[in-house]
Design an enzyme around this catalytic site. Structure first.
Site, mmCIF file in Angstrom:
data_model
loop_
_atom_site.group_PDB
_atom_site.id
_atom_site.type_symbol
_atom_site.label_atom_id
_atom_site.label_comp_id
_atom_site.label_asym_id
_atom_site.label_seq_id
_atom_site.Cartn_x
_atom_site.Cartn_y
_atom_site.Cartn_z
ATOM 1 N N ASP A 1 -11.879 -1.911 8.623
ATOM 2 C CA ASP A 1 -11.454 -2.555 7.374
ATOM 3 C C ASP A 1 -12.690 -2.649 6.480
ATOM 4 O OD1 ASP A 1 -10.263 -3.872 5.355
ATOM 5 O OD2 ASP A 1 -10.025 -5.786 6.390
ATOM 6 N N ASP B 1 0.854 -1.195 0.000
ATOM 7 C CA ASP B 1 0.000 0.000 0.000
ATOM 8 C C ASP B 1 0.885 1.239 0.000
ATOM 9 O OD1 ASP B 1 -2.230 -1.624 0.291
ATOM 10 O OD2 ASP B 1 -2.296 -1.384 2.479
ATOM 11 N N GLU C 1 -5.846 -13.426 11.056
ATOM 12 C CA GLU C 1 -7.175 -12.934 10.656
ATOM 13 C C GLU C 1 -7.895 -14.014 9.852
ATOM 14 O OE1 GLU C 1 -7.191 -9.182 8.597
ATOM 15 O OE2 GLU C 1 -9.240 -9.483 7.892
ATOM 16 N N GLU D 1 -12.648 -10.279 12.091
ATOM 17 C CA GLU D 1 -13.351 -9.269 11.285
ATOM 18 C C GLU D 1 -14.852 -9.539 11.263
ATOM 19 O OE1 GLU D 1 -11.722 -7.821 7.574
ATOM 20 O OE2 GLU D 1 -13.683 -8.002 6.637
ATOM 21 N N LYS E 1 -10.877 -16.018 7.798
ATOM 22 C CA LYS E 1 -11.936 -15.691 6.830
ATOM 23 C C LYS E 1 -12.357 -17.004 6.177
ATOM 24 C CE LYS E 1 -12.965 -12.573 2.975
ATOM 25 N NZ LYS E 1 -12.447 -11.615 1.973
HETATM 26 C C1 GCO Z 1 -10.206 -8.979 3.190
HETATM 27 C C2 GCO Z 1 -9.353 -8.831 4.431
HETATM 28 C C3 GCO Z 1 -8.213 -7.865 4.263
HETATM 29 C C4 GCO Z 1 -7.244 -7.916 5.424
HETATM 30 C C5 GCO Z 1 -6.017 -7.147 5.115
HETATM 31 C C6 GCO Z 1 -5.098 -6.974 6.279
HETATM 32 O O1 GCO Z 1 -11.269 -9.529 3.328
HETATM 33 O O2 GCO Z 1 -9.789 -8.557 2.103
HETATM 34 O O3 GCO Z 1 -10.182 -8.422 5.459
HETATM 35 O O4 GCO Z 1 -8.713 -6.564 4.090
HETATM 36 O O5 GCO Z 1 -7.827 -7.431 6.575
HETATM 37 O O6 GCO Z 1 -5.366 -7.768 4.086
HETATM 38 O O7 GCO Z 1 -4.682 -8.143 6.764
HETATM 39 MN MN MN Z 2 -9.776 -7.594 7.350
HETATM 40 MN MN MN Z 3 -12.300 -8.685 4.946
#
Ligand code: GCO
Ligand code: MN
Ligand code: MN
Length: 389
Positions: A288, A58, A182, A218, A184
């Protein structure tokens, strides 16, 4: 209403990639012009934010020379100094470049894994140089569409080795960094490894130094999986593992929407703010999310302001909840205490177990009791709708 102007002491932070999101999606071109990091710092400081977070790329484009790298970082550090903003969290982009198309730290290709680790070490240096306290691992490409490659188990072992390596490196350098995973469930891969907060918490116990690792849960991610984010955060808090948090919003079962905090699930957002504040969470309140693709730059700053204001409004509502006599009386009635039984069940002893087994209970009375949750929840809704002030 108390003052709803965001201030640095509220510890609101934004990813450079969030306000900088140009509105590209899988079906369409960007709808906004890219913004320079220093330009974003100025606007965020004006809005009352505390700081920013960033991926290595970034700030420093992936193909930057070493000399140019130093110039960019020094310039950004000047921007931080001028605005008083801090870098709360740093992380690595291990998902954009095609090299990572089948995973980065979990790739079946040892060369890709080594390159990913090399990139993380440099990103850790960058994060430490800019004063970040937390370093995040979001495994955007760590997953699969098909399991024919047999990575499900091997991928975890590779990830473990990489995380142990990075943590040992950071310690060796004397950096003051904590690491946060994190989770997902999916996107961009069909299935991601470590899909939920619970999975990440379990995995951390298998690392060499579990204490150095925690979570960056998140809102959108747990919601995409149909899970209750408030419960997930409670579990992370309970384990002493809430190192950082990504606040945004999301409709369940949709693509990853990254909506403005509180835009969709206001009640969950309320209970989340209440949970964080009641638990004395001391980390960043990190957003985020990004402005809708429909928006121009003015919409981006409305989005950023909105995230922070909604948090502060919900915080005020949480305090009203605590001070509202009717709500507190309903809560009191909901929680039934019994000193003798609590004493009996608090901690095992042979004697207490015997006494408990001999006890008889009035099952019918227990089943017949109405706990008053309809009323309590309606009072909460009325409070949130501003009908109790
Ligand atoms: C997403 C993620 C990312 C991460 C980011 C920092 O779903 O794209 O949430 O936004 O948070 O890469 O680790
Ligand atoms: Mn994120
Ligand atoms: Mn995300």
């Amino acid at each position: 209403m108390t003052n709803l102007e965001p201030r640095p002491e509220h510890h609101f932070t934004f990813g450079l990639w969030t306000v900088g999101n140009p509105g590209r999606d899988p079906f369409g071109e960007p709808t906004r012009r890219p913004m320079e990091p220093r330009y974003m710092l100025g606007h965020l400081a004006e809005l009352g934010a505390y700081g920013v977070s960033l991926h290595d790329n970034d700030l420093v484009p992936i193909d930057t020379s070493a000399a140019e790298h130093d110039r960019i970082v020094a310039d950004f550090a000047r921007g931080l100094q001028e605005t008083g903003l801090v870098v709360g969290m740093a992380t690595t982009n291990l998902f954009t470049h095609p090299a990572f198309k089948d995973g980065a730290l979990t790739s079946a290709d040892a060369r890709v894994r080594a390159y990913a680790l090399h990139k993380v070490l440099h990103a850790v240096d960058l994060g430490a140089e800019l004063g970040a306290g937390v370093f995040v691992f979001w495994g955007g490409r760590e997953g699969a569409e098909v399991d024919a490659g047999g990575n499900a188990l091997d991928g975890l072992a590779r990830l473990r080795d990489a995380l142990n390596f990075v943590e040992a490196y950071s310690r060796d350098q004397g950096y003051d960094l904590r690491f946060a995973l994190e989770p997902k469930p999916n996107e961009p891969r069909g299935d991601l490894y470590l899909p939920t907060v619970g999975s990440a918490l379990g995995f951390i116990t298998t690392l060499d130094r579990p204490d150095a690792f925690g979570l960056n849960p998140e809102f959108a991610h747990e919601t995409m999986a149909g899970l209750n984010f408030v419960h997930a955060v409670a579990q992370a808090l309970d384990a002493g593992k809430l190192f950082h948090i990504d606040l945004n919003d999301q409709k369940m079962g949709r693509f990853d929407q990254d909506l403005r905090f509180g835009a969709e699930n206001l009640k969950s957002a309320f209970f989340l703010v209440k949970l964080l504040e009641d638990a004395g969470y001391e980390g960043m309140r990190h957003f985020d999310a990004h402005a809708l693709r429909t928006e121009d730059e003015a919409g981006v700053w409305e989005f950023a302001r909105g995230c922070m204001r909604t948090y502060l409004i919900l915080l005020e509502r949480a305090r009203q909840f605590d001070a509202d006599p009717e709500i507190q009386a309903a809560l009191e009635a909901y929680r039934v205490g019994d000193q003798e039984l609590e004493e009996l069940t608090r901690r095992y002893s042979a004697e207490r177990a015997r006494a408990l087994k001999e006890r008889s209970f009035d099952r019918e009375a227990l089943g017949a009791r109405g706990p008053g949750l309809e009323r309590l929840d309606q009072l909460t809704v009325e409070l949130l709708l501003g009908a109790r002030s």
